[in-house]
Design an enzyme around this catalytic site. Structure first.
Site, PDB file in Angstrom:
ATOM      1  N   THR A 111      36.439  44.345  49.483  1.00  0.00           N
ATOM      2  CA  THR A 111      36.260  44.646  48.068  1.00  0.00           C
ATOM      3  C   THR A 111      34.983  45.456  47.829  1.00  0.00           C
ATOM      4  O   THR A 111      34.032  45.377  48.621  1.00  0.00           O
ATOM      5  CB  THR A 111      36.183  43.311  47.294  1.00  0.00           C
ATOM      6  OG1 THR A 111      35.721  43.564  45.973  1.00  0.00           O
ATOM      7  CG2 THR A 111      35.216  42.324  47.932  1.00  0.00           C
ATOM      8  N   ASP A 112      34.954  46.168  46.708  1.00  0.00           N
ATOM      9  CA  ASP A 112      33.722  46.884  46.338  1.00  0.00           C
ATOM     10  C   ASP A 112      32.636  45.911  45.858  1.00  0.00           C
ATOM     11  O   ASP A 112      31.478  46.295  45.733  1.00  0.00           O
ATOM     12  CB  ASP A 112      34.005  47.944  45.262  1.00  0.00           C
ATOM     13  CG  ASP A 112      34.574  47.393  43.963  1.00  0.00           C
ATOM     14  OD1 ASP A 112      34.861  46.176  43.896  1.00  0.00           O
ATOM     15  OD2 ASP A 112      34.722  48.178  43.005  1.00  0.00           O
ATOM     16  N   GLU A 113      33.020  44.653  45.599  1.00  0.00           N
ATOM     17  CA  GLU A 113      32.037  43.702  45.064  1.00  0.00           C
ATOM     18  C   GLU A 113      30.927  43.382  46.076  1.00  0.00           C
ATOM     19  O   GLU A 113      29.879  42.871  45.698  1.00  0.00           O
ATOM     20  CB  GLU A 113      32.729  42.415  44.595  1.00  0.00           C
ATOM     21  CG  GLU A 113      33.730  42.715  43.498  1.00  0.00           C
ATOM     22  CD  GLU A 113      34.250  41.493  42.767  1.00  0.00           C
ATOM     23  OE1 GLU A 113      33.524  40.501  42.656  1.00  0.00           O
ATOM     24  OE2 GLU A 113      35.404  41.551  42.309  1.00  0.00           O
ATOM     25  N   TYR A 118      31.966  34.605  46.097  1.00  0.00           N
ATOM     26  CA  TYR A 118      33.127  35.384  46.565  1.00  0.00           C
ATOM     27  C   TYR A 118      32.665  36.634  47.304  1.00  0.00           C
ATOM     28  O   TYR A 118      33.020  36.856  48.462  1.00  0.00           O
ATOM     29  CB  TYR A 118      34.029  35.774  45.379  1.00  0.00           C
ATOM     30  CG  TYR A 118      35.015  36.880  45.716  1.00  0.00           C
ATOM     31  CD1 TYR A 118      36.031  36.686  46.657  1.00  0.00           C
ATOM     32  CD2 TYR A 118      34.929  38.144  45.111  1.00  0.00           C
ATOM     33  CE1 TYR A 118      36.928  37.709  46.986  1.00  0.00           C
ATOM     34  CE2 TYR A 118      35.817  39.160  45.422  1.00  0.00           C
ATOM     35  CZ  TYR A 118      36.815  38.941  46.355  1.00  0.00           C
ATOM     36  OH  TYR A 118      37.693  39.947  46.674  1.00  0.00           O
ATOM     37  N   LYS A 168      32.932  37.709  51.310  1.00  0.00           N
ATOM     38  CA  LYS A 168      33.614  38.923  51.774  1.00  0.00           C
ATOM     39  C   LYS A 168      32.627  39.804  52.554  1.00  0.00           C
ATOM     40  O   LYS A 168      32.989  40.410  53.563  1.00  0.00           O
ATOM     41  CB  LYS A 168      34.193  39.704  50.588  1.00  0.00           C
ATOM     42  CG  LYS A 168      35.362  39.040  49.894  1.00  0.00           C
ATOM     43  CD  LYS A 168      36.599  38.864  50.751  1.00  0.00           C
ATOM     44  CE  LYS A 168      37.285  40.150  51.114  1.00  0.00           C
ATOM     45  NZ  LYS A 168      38.583  39.900  51.814  1.00  0.00           N
ATOM     46  N   GLY A 209      26.103  35.382  36.611  1.00  0.00           N
ATOM     47  CA  GLY A 209      25.861  36.480  37.561  1.00  0.00           C
ATOM     48  C   GLY A 209      26.859  37.619  37.434  1.00  0.00           C
ATOM     49  O   GLY A 209      27.164  38.294  38.404  1.00  0.00           O
ATOM     50  N   ASP A 254      29.469  34.566  28.803  1.00  0.00           N
ATOM     51  CA  ASP A 254      29.611  35.426  29.982  1.00  0.00           C
ATOM     52  C   ASP A 254      29.671  34.607  31.266  1.00  0.00           C
ATOM     53  O   ASP A 254      29.134  33.506  31.349  1.00  0.00           O
ATOM     54  CB  ASP A 254      28.429  36.408  30.046  1.00  0.00           C
ATOM     55  CG  ASP A 254      28.820  37.717  30.696  1.00  0.00           C
ATOM     56  OD1 ASP A 254      29.947  37.807  31.218  1.00  0.00           O
ATOM     57  OD2 ASP A 254      27.990  38.642  30.677  1.00  0.00           O
ATOM     58  N   ASP A 299      47.414  28.431  58.344  1.00  0.00           N
ATOM     59  CA  ASP A 299      46.047  28.671  57.877  1.00  0.00           C
ATOM     60  C   ASP A 299      45.337  29.598  58.872  1.00  0.00           C
ATOM     61  O   ASP A 299      45.356  29.330  60.089  1.00  0.00           O
ATOM     62  CB  ASP A 299      45.334  27.307  57.823  1.00  0.00           C
ATOM     63  CG  ASP A 299      43.993  27.365  57.139  1.00  0.00           C
ATOM     64  OD1 ASP A 299      43.365  28.437  57.139  1.00  0.00           O
ATOM     65  OD2 ASP A 299      43.576  26.311  56.614  1.00  0.00           O
TER      66      ASP A 299
HETATM   67  N1  LIG Z   1      42.753  41.769  43.719  1.00  0.00           N
HETATM   68  C1  LIG Z   1      41.852  42.736  43.753  1.00  0.00           C
HETATM   69  O1  LIG Z   1      41.589  43.408  42.739  1.00  0.00           O
HETATM   70  C2  LIG Z   1      41.151  43.066  45.055  1.00  0.00           C
HETATM   71  C3  LIG Z   1      40.325  44.191  45.102  1.00  0.00           C
HETATM   72  C4  LIG Z   1      39.708  44.530  46.316  1.00  0.00           C
HETATM   73  C5  LIG Z   1      39.920  43.753  47.438  1.00  0.00           C
HETATM   74  N2  LIG Z   1      40.701  42.639  47.361  1.00  0.00           N
HETATM   75  C6  LIG Z   1      40.905  41.855  48.590  1.00  0.00           C
HETATM   76  O2  LIG Z   1      42.289  41.989  48.925  1.00  0.00           O
HETATM   77  C7  LIG Z   1      42.774  40.810  49.556  1.00  0.00           C
HETATM   78  C8  LIG Z   1      43.983  40.290  48.821  1.00  0.00           C
HETATM   79  O3  LIG Z   1      43.632  40.029  47.461  1.00  0.00           O
HETATM   80  P1  LIG Z   1      44.706  39.436  46.448  1.00  0.00           P
HETATM   81  O4  LIG Z   1      44.239  39.790  45.077  1.00  0.00           O
HETATM   82  O5  LIG Z   1      46.077  39.811  46.885  1.00  0.00           O
HETATM   83  O6  LIG Z   1      44.480  37.866  46.685  1.00  0.00           O
HETATM   84  P2  LIG Z   1      45.385  36.639  46.213  1.00  0.00           P
HETATM   85  O7  LIG Z   1      44.439  35.560  45.849  1.00  0.00           O
HETATM   86  O8  LIG Z   1      46.394  37.087  45.199  1.00  0.00           O
HETATM   87  O9  LIG Z   1      46.206  36.235  47.530  1.00  0.00           O
HETATM   88  C9  LIG Z   1      45.586  35.640  48.645  1.00  0.00           C
HETATM   89  C10 LIG Z   1      46.681  35.110  49.559  1.00  0.00           C
HETATM   90  O10 LIG Z   1      46.033  34.574  50.718  1.00  0.00           O
HETATM   91  C11 LIG Z   1      46.606  33.292  51.019  1.00  0.00           C
HETATM   92  N3  LIG Z   1      45.576  32.474  51.679  1.00  0.00           N
HETATM   93  C12 LIG Z   1      44.446  31.980  51.121  1.00  0.00           C
HETATM   94  N4  LIG Z   1      43.763  31.248  52.033  1.00  0.00           N
HETATM   95  C13 LIG Z   1      44.465  31.317  53.194  1.00  0.00           C
HETATM   96  C14 LIG Z   1      44.263  30.781  54.501  1.00  0.00           C
HETATM   97  N5  LIG Z   1      43.196  30.025  54.795  1.00  0.00           N
HETATM   98  N6  LIG Z   1      45.183  31.053  55.454  1.00  0.00           N
HETATM   99  C15 LIG Z   1      46.266  31.824  55.167  1.00  0.00           C
HETATM  100  N7  LIG Z   1      46.526  32.325  53.955  1.00  0.00           N
HETATM  101  C16 LIG Z   1      45.630  32.090  52.976  1.00  0.00           C
HETATM  102  C17 LIG Z   1      47.015  32.725  49.670  1.00  0.00           C
HETATM  103  O11 LIG Z   1      48.002  31.720  49.792  1.00  0.00           O
HETATM  104  C18 LIG Z   1      47.520  33.982  48.941  1.00  0.00           C
HETATM  105  O12 LIG Z   1      48.876  34.196  49.181  1.00  0.00           O
HETATM  106  C19 LIG Z   1      41.586  39.824  49.551  1.00  0.00           C
HETATM  107  O13 LIG Z   1      40.980  39.873  50.814  1.00  0.00           O
HETATM  108  C20 LIG Z   1      40.649  40.369  48.479  1.00  0.00           C
HETATM  109  O14 LIG Z   1      39.315  40.057  48.779  1.00  0.00           O
HETATM  110  C21 LIG Z   1      41.314  42.290  46.194  1.00  0.00           C
END
Ligand SMILES: NC(=O)c1ccc[n+]([C@@H]2O[C@H](COP(=O)([O-])OP(=O)(O)OC[C@H]3O[C@@H](n4cnc5c(N)ncnc54)[C@H](O)[C@@H]3O)[C@@H](O)[C@H]2O)c1
Length: 339
Positions: A139-141, A164, A168, A298, A295, A61
């Site tokens: 993220t862009d969010e 979320y 971030k 937010g 919907d 973790d």
């Molecule tokens: N998916 C998108 O479209 C997107 C877009 C922009 C940015 N992001 C960012 O990219 C990153 C990855 O996104 P994703 O879609 O691959 O996410 P995901 O939810 O698919 O994967 C997250 C991973 O992190 C691990 N995890 C969660 N909590 C943890 C902890 N406390 N310690 C260790 N591991 C932990 C989970 O087991 C999982 O394998 C994130 O930071 C997200 O905010 C995602």
């Protein structure tokens, strides 16, 4: 001991695609994957890398400070690419606590481990860590919602609207502060919506495909007119690697695909591919299964990214067209289902 890059959240959607990319494109890099194996981790990801001596895995973790400092010291960690997060907006509305813990406290603990291992008290790097770098994936969010015109840039003020995006945003601020306060060598990327292979089934594109094939209603929030900028995950991984290696320390880079779609248009594009490669037995289009549902709370109307900075300064741009990438993506999920 060989230097290693620590990949947090490497069993998730983008992290696992990034590892596939690095193992193929940069086969001499050593990766240490740290993942808590939450529900979002792909249980099959490790099988893809079985036997690869360049990759090792620790289940753990990012909130565990003691474990992190041990990992840094025992593995000669010279780089961090930080993907680990709670990432699903709907889950952040029903249960925000895990988002605060992992996305804020987890990022804080990771920054602390990097700072204590890499940095002297006077903002300079310790001997042996001169080239260390920490890449925060965001993220862009964090920028909130746009009206019909305009696009987010690195200068857009933060205005997160969901737990979320707020978590971030907080992590982005911590990362920034570690550069300015301690000189920690950080870079951050803020990316638009990703799509591609190995995404968790709860996300939009896998849901459309799964429901269609199961002949169940395909749920679309509200009117379906919300707009997102879609980027193929491989192009995001290439952007990450470009910024991780060449980005200016302390800087932020927005990453996007110049591919804005309403949720309805995206759904229609997925359905068009499904109709052609796996037609329904009743001869109708899967489009008849589209069902509008209440919907999301937010729900941001529109996100769009202006990626001029990463294009001009680092020479990155998305290489795969939206159509080609969507075809690859739909085929991936169909093959997985039909296996
Ligand atoms: N998916 C998108 O479209 C997107 C877009 C922009 C940015 N992001 C960012 O990219 C990153 C990855 O996104 P994703 O879609 O691959 O996410 P995901 O939810 O698919 O994967 C997250 C991973 O992190 C691990 N995890 C969660 N909590 C943890 C902890 N406390 N310690 C260790 N591991 C932990 C989970 O087991 C999982 O394998 C994130 O930071 C997200 O905010 C995602």
């Amino acid at each position: 001991m060989d230097a290693k890059t620590l990949i947090t959240g490497g069993l998730g959607f983008i992290g696992s695609n990034y590892i596939d990319y690095i193992l193929e494109a940069k086969p001499f890099e050593n990766l240490l994957v740290l993942d808590k194996k939450t529900y979002a981790a792909d249980p099959d990801a490790l099988k893809r890398w079985e036997g690869n001596a360049r990759l090792s895995f620790i289940e753990g973790d990012i909130c565990d400070a003691q474990r992190l400092s041990q990992i840094f010291l025992e593995n000669n960690i010279q780089g961090v690419v930080h993907f680990a997060a709670e990432s699903h907006v709907d889950n952040s509305i029903s249960g925000p606590q895990a988002f605060v813990e992992t996305n804020i406290m987890g990022t804080f603990q990771l920054l602390e481990a990097a700072r204590k291992t890499w940095m002297d008290t006077n903002q300079s790097k310790k001997t042996g860590y001169e080239n260390a770098r920490f890449h925060h994936i965001s993220t862009d969010e964090v920028y909130g919602a746009l009206g019909p015109k305009g696009a987010f840039t690195e200068k857009t003020a933060y205005a997160p609207n969901s737990p979320y995006s707020a978590s971030k945003a907080a992590s982005d601020h911590l990362v920034r502060s570690y550069f300015h306060t301690y000189g920690l060598p950080v870079v951050t990327t803020n990316c638009s919506n990703n799509f591609g292979p190995y995404q968790h089934q709860e996300k939009l594109i896998p849901t459309i495909i799964r429901k269609a094939i199961q002949e169940k209603p395909i749920p679309i929030y509200g009117t379906g007119k919300n707009i997102r900028d879609w980027l193929f995950v491989l192009d995001h991984c290439i952007a990450i690697q470009t910024v991780f290696k060449k980005g200016t320390l302390g800087e932020v880079y927005c990453v996007g695909g110049d591919s804005e779609k309403t949720n309805l248009d995206l759904c229609a594009a997925v359905i068009q591919i499904l109709d052609s490669i796996q037609p329904r037995s009743n001869g109708e289009s899967y489009a008849t299964l589209i069902t509008h549902v209440p919907d999301r709370l937010g729900h941001d109307f529109r996100y769009a990214i202006d990626a001029t900075k990463i294009k001009n300064e680092l020479g990155w741009s998305a290489q795969t067209s939206f159509e080609e990438a969507l075809q690859i993506t739909v085929e991936h999920y169909l093959n997985k289902r039909n296996r």
